[in-house]
Design an enzyme around this catalytic site. Structure first.
Site, mmCIF file in Angstrom:
data_model
loop_
_atom_site.group_PDB
_atom_site.id
_atom_site.type_symbol
_atom_site.label_atom_id
_atom_site.label_comp_id
_atom_site.label_asym_id
_atom_site.label_seq_id
_atom_site.Cartn_x
_atom_site.Cartn_y
_atom_site.Cartn_z
ATOM 1 C CB SER A 128 39.981 38.552 28.538
ATOM 2 O OG SER A 128 40.002 39.304 27.339
ATOM 3 C CE LYS A 183 38.573 40.753 31.158
ATOM 4 N NZ LYS A 183 37.456 41.600 31.270
ATOM 5 C CG HIS A 186 43.247 42.077 29.216
ATOM 6 N ND1 HIS A 186 42.024 42.483 28.720
ATOM 7 C CD2 HIS A 186 43.766 41.251 28.274
ATOM 8 C CE1 HIS A 186 41.830 41.917 27.536
ATOM 9 N NE2 HIS A 186 42.857 41.161 27.243
ATOM 10 C CD GLU A 190 39.785 45.251 25.199
ATOM 11 O OE1 GLU A 190 40.002 44.201 25.847
ATOM 12 O OE2 GLU A 190 38.638 45.690 25.017
HETATM 13 P P1 NBP Z 1 24.825 40.420 32.257
HETATM 14 O O1 NBP Z 1 25.921 41.238 32.786
HETATM 15 O O2 NBP Z 1 23.909 41.012 31.264
HETATM 16 O O3 NBP Z 1 23.959 39.897 33.501
HETATM 17 C C1 NBP Z 1 22.788 39.128 33.301
HETATM 18 C C2 NBP Z 1 22.727 38.005 34.309
HETATM 19 O O4 NBP Z 1 22.748 38.513 35.655
HETATM 20 C C3 NBP Z 1 21.436 37.213 34.185
HETATM 21 O O5 NBP Z 1 21.722 35.843 34.420
HETATM 22 C C4 NBP Z 1 20.586 37.798 35.303
HETATM 23 O O6 NBP Z 1 19.575 36.929 35.749
HETATM 24 C C5 NBP Z 1 21.625 37.964 36.362
HETATM 25 N N1 NBP Z 1 21.220 38.811 37.503
HETATM 26 C C6 NBP Z 1 21.043 40.156 37.567
HETATM 27 BR BR1 NBP Z 1 21.199 41.298 36.161
HETATM 28 N N2 NBP Z 1 20.701 40.585 38.796
HETATM 29 C C7 NBP Z 1 20.640 39.478 39.546
HETATM 30 C C8 NBP Z 1 20.331 39.258 40.900
HETATM 31 N N3 NBP Z 1 20.056 40.274 41.734
HETATM 32 N N4 NBP Z 1 20.335 37.994 41.345
HETATM 33 C C9 NBP Z 1 20.632 36.972 40.534
HETATM 34 N N5 NBP Z 1 20.943 37.114 39.229
HETATM 35 C C10 NBP Z 1 20.950 38.363 38.736
HETATM 36 O O7 NBP Z 1 25.400 39.038 31.672
HETATM 37 P P2 NBP Z 1 26.659 38.757 30.719
HETATM 38 O O8 NBP Z 1 26.757 39.724 29.608
HETATM 39 O O9 NBP Z 1 26.581 37.309 30.423
HETATM 40 O O10 NBP Z 1 27.919 39.025 31.674
HETATM 41 C C11 NBP Z 1 28.119 38.343 32.895
HETATM 42 C C12 NBP Z 1 29.343 38.893 33.571
HETATM 43 O O11 NBP Z 1 30.469 38.661 32.753
HETATM 44 C C13 NBP Z 1 29.313 40.404 33.822
HETATM 45 O O12 NBP Z 1 29.932 40.696 35.040
HETATM 46 C C14 NBP Z 1 30.133 40.954 32.692
HETATM 47 O O13 NBP Z 1 30.720 42.212 33.011
HETATM 48 C C15 NBP Z 1 31.174 39.863 32.523
HETATM 49 N N6 NBP Z 1 31.797 39.816 31.211
HETATM 50 C C16 NBP Z 1 31.079 39.994 30.081
HETATM 51 C C17 NBP Z 1 31.679 39.922 28.838
HETATM 52 C C18 NBP Z 1 30.886 40.094 27.586
HETATM 53 O O14 NBP Z 1 31.488 40.104 26.501
HETATM 54 N N7 NBP Z 1 29.558 40.201 27.660
HETATM 55 C C19 NBP Z 1 33.030 39.642 28.755
HETATM 56 C C20 NBP Z 1 33.758 39.425 29.911
HETATM 57 C C21 NBP Z 1 33.118 39.515 31.126
HETATM 58 P P3 NBP Z 1 18.100 36.984 35.074
HETATM 59 O O15 NBP Z 1 18.205 36.146 33.835
HETATM 60 O O16 NBP Z 1 17.232 36.374 36.093
HETATM 61 O O17 NBP Z 1 17.795 38.413 34.783
#
Ligand code: NBP
Length: 478
Positions: A128, A183, A186, A190
């Site tokens: 988080s 989580k 959580h 929120e």
């Molecule tokens: P995203 O959720 O936007 O995912 C993008 C990433 O996933 C890129 O690295 C992309 O690779 C990769 N990807 C995808 Br889409 N399909 C794929 C596949 N078939 N094989 C391999 N790689 C693949 O990224 P994020 O916002 O950094 O979030 C990552 C995780 O963290 C998610 O599960 C999200 O729910 C969680 N999360 C996010 C936050 C937040 O604030 N954003 C907070 C807490 C948790 P590419 O570059 O090659 O397209």
């Protein structure tokens, strides 16, 4: 390999998490499906610490010291399965795969089971705090085997947020999906917190007649007391902000349709399955969906409401104090409900979750961080088997002291026609728990009448059915 940890998936979360590890002195292998992202990370931040970039999955795995620890930080759902399928065949028994995405805990349980057969530890980790948290220290909720935590824990403790007393905001939550479950709750809490704060704002605006700037000031005052929290703090910032284009309060130019990504909905869906009344979280999810029904709202705009009754200055100030009491009391109730869900999940899946430890690791690095969590931790420290937060002596006393104002506010919302479903649901929950007798007895009577569903008696063991269609005599059925 020399890297102590690897991160695959280098969008904003993965990149920041990798940088956090590197800044804390770990050697980090980094990999992304599209190699350009890996190069960008090295070009932009390569000097922050020790990175080992890898273009292929094989290179990535070879860069890791054994037992290998690799974090998957990709989009939750099918992408996570695709990445596991790619990497699992390259790993050996004892290696640890960590999923840091927002996975559903049921998926985490399935993946853990499948990988356990190959001797690989699969650890679902709730993270988080968004991108800032990932970089500077998130609250981290790891599930998976205890053995995997022995290898992974020290690294997570290093990069996690630190509570005001210096404790790292991470701990082994419990086996398999426990981390992702916690989580999820959580995020549900929120939602409830945000909804209650939104209701407080709405009441101060519509009933007290306060401007957004004045409400910002009021919230800043609250933030120095028992409501001290990240969400109250940022709410004051949002309310104090002026739209540059129009000069209007920012909150007045934002479309009033709240969106959601789904973790609040999951919390409620699972609560329904577990039979846990999380009415505060449910009302928060429903309030967001209601806000999005533009046509329904437009069609209902002219429905009759009460005549507005503006408050004088002194009355308004008194009302604002009452709203603070109502907000605090409702917040105690929504945490009571959230922790009930955690307890129920822990019982259903045999996770052995320590609720006090959960409160402890939410004290920093996450969205619901608040002074209040110290109090929850203390309540569970004093009485580990606490049946409900409301049965803690101090919370009970505080809610007792708040109740008159809380009731007055809920009554005012009804009289003045300003919706406050979170406040009202919290009060109803509180009064239902307090009740000596609930109308559930009548519900059982109705069920027995139309469906012969039977009932239990207050004075004798066993189950009974009344012959409603006959002479109305009673028979014992079990
Ligand atoms: P995203 O959720 O936007 O995912 C993008 C990433 O996933 C890129 O690295 C992309 O690779 C990769 N990807 C995808 Br889409 N399909 C794929 C596949 N078939 N094989 C391999 N790689 C693949 O990224 P994020 O916002 O950094 O979030 C990552 C995780 O963290 C998610 O599960 C999200 O729910 C969680 N999360 C996010 C936050 C937040 O604030 N954003 C907070 C807490 C948790 P590419 O570059 O090659 O397209």
């Amino acid at each position: 390999g020399t890297a102590q940890i690897g991160v695959t998936g280098l969008a904003v979360m993965g990149r920041n998490l990798a940088r956090n590890f590197a800044r804390n002195g770990f050697t980090v292998a980094v990999h992304n499906r599209t190699a350009a992202r890996t190069r960008e990370l090295i070009e932009g931040f390569g000097t922050e610490g020790s990175f080992v970039p890898a273009e292929s999955a094989e290179e990535f795995v070879a860069a890791l010291e054994r037992p290998r620890r690799l974090i998957i930080m990709v989009k939750a759902g099918d992408p996570t399965d695709a990445v596991i399928e790619e990497f699992a065949p390259l790993l050996e028994p004892g290696d640890v795969i960590i999923d840091g995405g927002n996975a559903h805990f049921a998926d985490t349980r399935r993946r853990e089971r499948e990988l356990r057969e190959a001797g690989i530890h699969f650890v679902g980790v709730g993270i988080s705090g968004g991108e800032e948290g990932a970089l500077h220290g998130p609250s981290i909720m790891p599930g998976g085997s205890r053995e995997s935590y022995a290898s992974l824990g020290p690294l997570l403790e290093k990069i996690a947020a630190k509570a005001p007393d210096g404790t790292p905001c991470t701990t082994h939550i419990g086996p398999d999906g426990a981390g992702h479950f916690v989580k999820m709750v959580h995020n549900g809490i929120e939602y409830a917190d945000m909804q209650l704060i939104a209701e407080a704002y709405h009441l101060l605006r519509e009933v007290a007649g306060y401007s957004p700037a004045k409400i910002a000031e009021t919230f800043r005052g609250w933030n120095t007391g028992r409501l001290d929290s990240y969400l109250i703090e940022i709410t004051a910032e949002v309310l104090a902000h002026t739209d540059a284009a129009t000069g209007q309060p920012f909150v007045d130019i934002v479309a009033d349709r709240a969106e959601q990504k789904g973790t609040g909905r999951w919390t409620v869906q699972i609560a329904l399955d577990l039979g846990v009344p999380v009415s505060g979280i449910a009302e928060a999810v429903f309030a967001r969906s209601l806000s999005g029904h533009a046509e329904l709202r437009a069609a209902s705009r002219d429905l009759p409401g009460p005549t507005p009754r503006p408050l004088g200055d002194e009355e308004a100030a008194r009302f604002a104090d009452q709203v603070e009491q109502a907000l605090y009391a409702s917040k105690i109730v929504s945490y009571t409900q959230g922790f009930h869900q955690i307890q129920a999940g822990s019982d259903a899946y045999d996770w052995g979750i320590d609720p006090g430890a959960v409160a402890s690791i939410w004290r920093a690095g996450c969205i619901i961080r608040a002074a209040f969590l110290d109090r929850i931790r203390a309540a569970y420290d004093t009485q580990p088997e606490l049946p409900s937060l409301l049965s803690d002596k101090q919370f009970a006393e505080e809610i007792g002291a708040a109740q008159d104002d809380w009731r007055a506010v809920v009554a005012d919302t009804a009289r003045q026609g300003v919706p406050a479903p979170g406040f009202a649901a919290a009060l109803a929950y509180y009064d239902a728990l307090r009740a000596r007798r609930l109308p559930a007895a009548l519900t059982q009577g109705q069920r027995d009448f139309f469906g012969a569903h039977t009932y239990r008696r207050t004075d004798r063991d066993g189950s009974f059915h009344t012959l409603w269609g006959g002479d109305r005599s009673e028979e014992r059925t079990g």
